[in-house]
Design an enzyme around this catalytic site. Structure first.
Site, mmCIF file in Angstrom:
data_model
loop_
_atom_site.group_PDB
_atom_site.id
_atom_site.type_symbol
_atom_site.label_atom_id
_atom_site.label_comp_id
_atom_site.label_asym_id
_atom_site.label_seq_id
_atom_site.Cartn_x
_atom_site.Cartn_y
_atom_site.Cartn_z
ATOM 1 N N ASN A 1 7.226 1.026 -8.118
ATOM 2 C CA ASN A 1 6.655 -0.877 -7.866
ATOM 3 C C ASN A 1 5.098 -0.607 -8.755
ATOM 4 O OD1 ASN A 1 4.903 -3.043 -7.126
ATOM 5 N ND2 ASN A 1 4.289 -1.941 -4.290
ATOM 6 N N TRP A 2 5.272 -1.593 -10.073
ATOM 7 C CA TRP A 2 4.779 -1.432 -11.192
ATOM 8 C C TRP A 2 4.018 -2.940 -11.013
ATOM 9 C CZ3 TRP A 2 7.536 -2.626 -16.359
ATOM 10 C CH2 TRP A 2 8.115 -1.850 -16.302
ATOM 11 N N LYS A 3 4.253 -3.898 -9.574
ATOM 12 C CA LYS A 3 2.433 -4.432 -8.840
ATOM 13 C C LYS A 3 2.489 -5.474 -9.813
ATOM 14 C CE LYS A 3 1.266 -0.676 -6.146
ATOM 15 N NZ LYS A 3 0.097 -0.366 -5.064
ATOM 16 N N GLY B 1 3.814 3.212 -7.122
ATOM 17 C CA GLY B 1 2.743 2.423 -8.196
ATOM 18 C C GLY B 1 2.503 2.684 -8.911
ATOM 19 N N GLU C 1 3.807 3.938 3.567
ATOM 20 C CA GLU C 1 3.337 4.002 2.630
ATOM 21 C C GLU C 1 1.582 4.450 3.720
ATOM 22 O OE1 GLU C 1 4.392 3.154 -1.873
ATOM 23 O OE2 GLU C 1 3.618 0.819 -0.499
ATOM 24 N N GLY D 1 -3.469 3.721 -3.896
ATOM 25 C CA GLY D 1 -3.938 3.482 -5.508
ATOM 26 C C GLY D 1 -5.463 4.716 -5.315
ATOM 27 N N HIS E 1 5.048 -4.993 1.693
ATOM 28 C CA HIS E 1 4.025 -3.919 0.997
ATOM 29 C C HIS E 1 2.352 -3.699 1.496
ATOM 30 C CE1 HIS E 1 1.538 -1.866 -2.064
ATOM 31 N NE2 HIS E 1 2.211 -0.952 -1.690
ATOM 32 N N SER F 1 -0.708 7.292 -3.815
ATOM 33 C CA SER F 1 -0.616 8.216 -5.308
ATOM 34 C C SER F 1 0.444 9.472 -5.105
ATOM 35 C CB SER F 1 -1.780 9.050 -3.966
ATOM 36 O OG SER F 1 -2.535 7.746 -4.194
ATOM 37 N N GLU G 1 -0.034 -4.477 0.615
ATOM 38 C CA GLU G 1 -0.530 -5.449 -0.130
ATOM 39 C C GLU G 1 -0.696 -6.820 0.759
ATOM 40 O OE1 GLU G 1 -0.240 -4.051 -4.042
ATOM 41 O OE2 GLU G 1 -1.166 -2.286 -3.837
HETATM 42 P P1 13P Z 1 -0.079 4.400 -5.922
HETATM 43 O O1 13P Z 1 1.366 5.033 -6.384
HETATM 44 O O2 13P Z 1 -0.547 3.763 -7.092
HETATM 45 O O3 13P Z 1 -0.852 5.201 -5.161
HETATM 46 O O4 13P Z 1 0.364 3.435 -5.132
HETATM 47 C C1 13P Z 1 1.451 3.185 -4.310
HETATM 48 C C2 13P Z 1 2.425 1.961 -3.603
HETATM 49 O O5 13P Z 1 1.165 1.072 -3.511
HETATM 50 C C3 13P Z 1 4.236 1.646 -3.902
HETATM 51 O O6 13P Z 1 4.202 0.474 -3.988
#
Ligand code: 13P
Length: 252
Positions: free
Chosen positions: A11-13, A232, A166, A172, A98, A211, A100
């Site tokens: 997930n590149w966000k 992420g 998640e 993050g 997600h 993570s 977020e």
């Molecule tokens: P990270 O791998 O950066 O912790 O992010 C996880 C995430 O939200 C994937 O959707």
């Protein structure tokens, strides 16, 4: 029990530019045939999906989106992108719900379920995200919160849905649940799916996210009931994402 092909999704966000799409070919050059045992997926920002699908042509890398509209019919919805448009641009999967989007954009489980339904109607596989906050974990409410999200966010029928667990507090940062804690919540997710769908719940892939990196991926993949990962930060660079994929026993 039905065989579940592992899925390792990036997930590149809201990161990356056109130049980042070169990571897709680089990823395939690193994992190549070894990745045949797993589905490797990259979800770039929506504006790059067409180009990403083009860049992934001739490789085994799948392309997905990070969100879609819950509205299925073409209509006047300025700024919205339908699941059908994402499929048309070359996406095969779409992340919905997600944390977020749930926390920063106020998305409810009911909205997430309608997005997942729109994805299925467009022929996309929805990756439905669930997970507890730190406060909910401290209060001993993990099963209640995650179970409730699975009940309310996964569409009836459950055809072809992926669920990603998640924990919000693990995203993050640098801390992850223990392997035992991950296995425990994955069992809650599968148990909740089984209440609704019986044996068909065995076909649903349940990913862990939060993570995941080259150093801890193999340990997480070995956890009971983990069918892959939603990654992420570590999915942005082909070298890191390749190391994660190659850490899966099915990619050996
Ligand atoms: P990270 O791998 O950066 O912790 O992010 C996880 C995430 O939200 C994937 O959707």
């Amino acid at each position: 029990m039905a065989a579940r092909k592992p899925l390792i999704a990036g997930n590149w966000k809201m990161f990356g530019r056109q130049a980042s799409l070169s990571e897709i070919k680089a990823l395939w050059e690193s994992v190549g045939r070894a990745a045949g045992g797993v589905d490797a997926l990259i979800c770039p920002p929506a504006c790059y999906i067409g180009q990403a699908a083009w860049a992934a042509k001739g490789t085994g890398v799948l392309i997905g989106a990070q969100d879609c509209s819950a509205v299925q019919d073409d209509s006047a919805r300025t700024g919205e992108i339908s699941a059908a448009m994402l499929a048309d641009a070359g996406a095969r999967y779409v992340i919905v719900g997600h944390s977020e989007r749930r926390s920063l954009h106020g998305e409810s489980s009911e909205l997430v379920r309608r997005k997942a339904e729109a994805a299925l109607a467009a022929g996309l596989t929805p990756i439905v995200c669930v997970g507890e906050t730190e406060a909910e974990r401290t209060a001993g409410r993990v099963a209640e919160v995650v179970g409730g999200q699975v009940r309310d966010s996964v569409p009836d029928g459950n055809a072809g849905v992926v669920v990603a667990y998640e924990p919000v507090w693990a995203i993050g940062g640098s801390s992850t649940p223990t392997v035992a804690e991950i296995a425990e919540v994955h069992a809650v997710v599968r148990g909740t799916l089984a209440e609704r769908f019986g044996d068909r719940a065995n076909a649903t892939r349940i990913l862990y996210g939060g993570s995941v990196g080259p150093k801890n991926a193999a340990e997480i993949f070995a956890a009971e009931g983990v069918d892959g990962a939603l990654v992420g930060r570590a999915s942005l660079k082909a070298a890191d994402f390749a190391a994660i994929i190659l850490g899966h026993p099915a990619a050996k």
